[in-house]
Design a protein around this motif. Structure first.
Motif, PDB file in Angstrom:
ATOM      1  N   THR A  14      42.925  44.960  35.600  1.00  0.00           N
ATOM      2  CA  THR A  14      43.733  44.032  36.392  1.00  0.00           C
ATOM      3  C   THR A  14      44.360  42.920  35.554  1.00  0.00           C
ATOM      4  O   THR A  14      44.973  42.010  36.090  1.00  0.00           O
ATOM      5  CB  THR A  14      42.885  43.418  37.532  1.00  0.00           C
ATOM      6  N   SER A  15      44.268  43.000  34.242  1.00  0.00           N
ATOM      7  CA  SER A  15      44.797  41.963  33.356  1.00  0.00           C
ATOM      8  C   SER A  15      46.290  41.675  33.522  1.00  0.00           C
ATOM      9  O   SER A  15      46.704  40.524  33.359  1.00  0.00           O
ATOM     10  CB  SER A  15      44.502  42.311  31.896  1.00  0.00           C
ATOM     11  N   ILE A  32      40.863  34.253  40.223  1.00  0.00           N
ATOM     12  CA  ILE A  32      40.040  35.465  40.246  1.00  0.00           C
ATOM     13  C   ILE A  32      40.968  36.583  40.710  1.00  0.00           C
ATOM     14  O   ILE A  32      41.694  36.424  41.692  1.00  0.00           O
ATOM     15  CB  ILE A  32      38.848  35.332  41.220  1.00  0.00           C
ATOM     16  N   VAL A  33      40.953  37.707  40.002  1.00  0.00           N
ATOM     17  CA  VAL A  33      41.858  38.814  40.276  1.00  0.00           C
ATOM     18  C   VAL A  33      41.048  40.076  40.553  1.00  0.00           C
ATOM     19  O   VAL A  33      40.526  40.681  39.622  1.00  0.00           O
ATOM     20  CB  VAL A  33      42.805  39.065  39.082  1.00  0.00           C
ATOM     21  N   GLN A  53      37.575  46.298  40.069  1.00  0.00           N
ATOM     22  CA  GLN A  53      37.292  45.341  39.013  1.00  0.00           C
ATOM     23  C   GLN A  53      37.654  43.944  39.505  1.00  0.00           C
ATOM     24  O   GLN A  53      38.544  43.781  40.341  1.00  0.00           O
ATOM     25  CB  GLN A  53      38.136  45.676  37.782  1.00  0.00           C
ATOM     26  N   THR A  54      36.967  42.954  39.004  1.00  0.00           N
ATOM     27  CA  THR A  54      37.376  41.575  39.236  1.00  0.00           C
ATOM     28  C   THR A  54      37.445  40.878  37.892  1.00  0.00           C
ATOM     29  O   THR A  54      36.589  41.086  37.038  1.00  0.00           O
ATOM     30  CB  THR A  54      36.443  40.840  40.221  1.00  0.00           C
ATOM     31  N   GLU A  55      38.511  40.112  37.704  1.00  0.00           N
ATOM     32  CA  GLU A  55      38.686  39.362  36.467  1.00  0.00           C
ATOM     33  C   GLU A  55      38.840  37.897  36.806  1.00  0.00           C
ATOM     34  O   GLU A  55      39.352  37.546  37.864  1.00  0.00           O
ATOM     35  CB  GLU A  55      39.928  39.846  35.713  1.00  0.00           C
ATOM     36  N   GLY A  56      38.407  37.068  35.897  1.00  0.00           N
ATOM     37  CA  GLY A  56      38.575  35.630  36.035  1.00  0.00           C
ATOM     38  C   GLY A  56      39.376  35.094  34.867  1.00  0.00           C
ATOM     39  O   GLY A  56      39.297  35.609  33.753  1.00  0.00           O
ATOM     40  N   LEU A  57      40.163  34.052  35.135  1.00  0.00           N
ATOM     41  CA  LEU A  57      40.964  33.403  34.107  1.00  0.00           C
ATOM     42  C   LEU A  57      40.916  31.903  34.347  1.00  0.00           C
ATOM     43  O   LEU A  57      41.115  31.445  35.479  1.00  0.00           O
ATOM     44  CB  LEU A  57      42.412  33.895  34.174  1.00  0.00           C
TER      45      LEU A  57
END
Length: 188
Positions: A14-15, A32-33, A53-57
Motif C-alpha cells: 500500500t506504499s 494509516i493506510v 496490509q496496513t501501513e503507517g507514515l
C-alpha cells in the motif's frame, strides 16, 4: 502477454498511497493506510498470496527511530490488550524507500518477557515474533514529493492485518482467513 494486451499488476503493498498523500499534503503528516495486497509467493501457515496490509507514515520535524519504536510498542500493547507491555526490537534489513530499514520483532505476549514457554504456539519457543517492516523515510523520497528532507524526517511501517489477528487470537494458519469456512469466520 501479447502486444495488444494491457500489462497489469495487482497491488503488492500500500506504499503508493503514502506517496500520493505526501505529494498533496504538507507536514506534519500522520496517516494509516489499509488495503488489499497480492504477492506471487508460495502459501503456507504464515504466508498467503492475498492479504490485507496496513501501513503507517509519520512525517514531522525531528522524528527518529526512537519515535518509531515507541509508537510500535504502544500500538502492539494496545492492540493485543494482553496486559503485558510489548517490547519491540529492530533487525537491519533493506526496504527500497527507507534508510535505515528494519524488520520489526515484538516480544511474545504469551511468554511475557520470561524465557519462552515450552511449546508456545505464538513464538515457536523464540520469545520474539517477526511482525513488520519499517524504517526512516529516505531523504530522496521526501525531496521527490516536495518535502524538505533537511527540515523534516519521518518513519513508515507496514504489517499484515491477518498476521496481527493470528497473534491476537492464537490462530495458527493464515489460510483460514480466506478459506470461506463460516464456522471460522463467524467467531469474529
Amino acid at each position: 502477454v501479447k502486444d495488444n494486451e494491457t500489462k497489469q499488476l495487482l497491488r503488492t503493498h500500500t506504499s503508493p498511497v503514502q506517496i500520493r498523500y505526501m505529494e498533496t499534503h504538507k507536514p506534519p503528516i500522520k496517516i494509516i493506510v489499509p488495503g488489499k495486497c497480492y504477492r506471487h509467493e508460495a502459501t503456507d501457515a504464515t504466508h498467503e498470496a492475498e492479504f490485507y496490509q496496513t501501513e503507517g507514515l509519520f512525517i514531522d520535524k525531528n522524528i527518529s527511530m526512537a519515535d518509531l519504536k515507541g509508537i510500535l510498542e504502544k500500538f502492539f500493547t494496545k492492540l493485543l490488550g494482553s496486559g503485558a507491555k510489548i517490547k519491540v526490537r529492530f533487525r537491519a534489513n533493506y526496504f527500497p524507500f527507507v534508510e535505515p530499514g528494519a524488520e520489526v520483532d515484538m516480544s511474545c505476549f504469551k511468554c511475557e518477557g520470561k524465557p519462552p514457554a515450552k511449546g508456545c504456539n505464538i513464538c515457536k519457543n523464540k520469545g520474539w515474533i517477526e511482525i513488520a517492516g519499517a524504517g526512516m523515510v529516505h531523504p530522496f523520497v521526501l525531496n521527490k514529493v516536495g518535502i524538505d528532507s533537511k527540515k523534516y524526517s519521518g518513519f513508515a511501517f507496514g504489517c499484515g492485518i491477518e498476521r496481527l489477528a493470528m497473534i491476537k487470537y492464537g490462530i495458527n494458519d493464515i489460510r483460514l482467513f480466506h478459506s470461506g469456512n463460516l464456522r471460522f469466520t463467524n467467531q469474529f
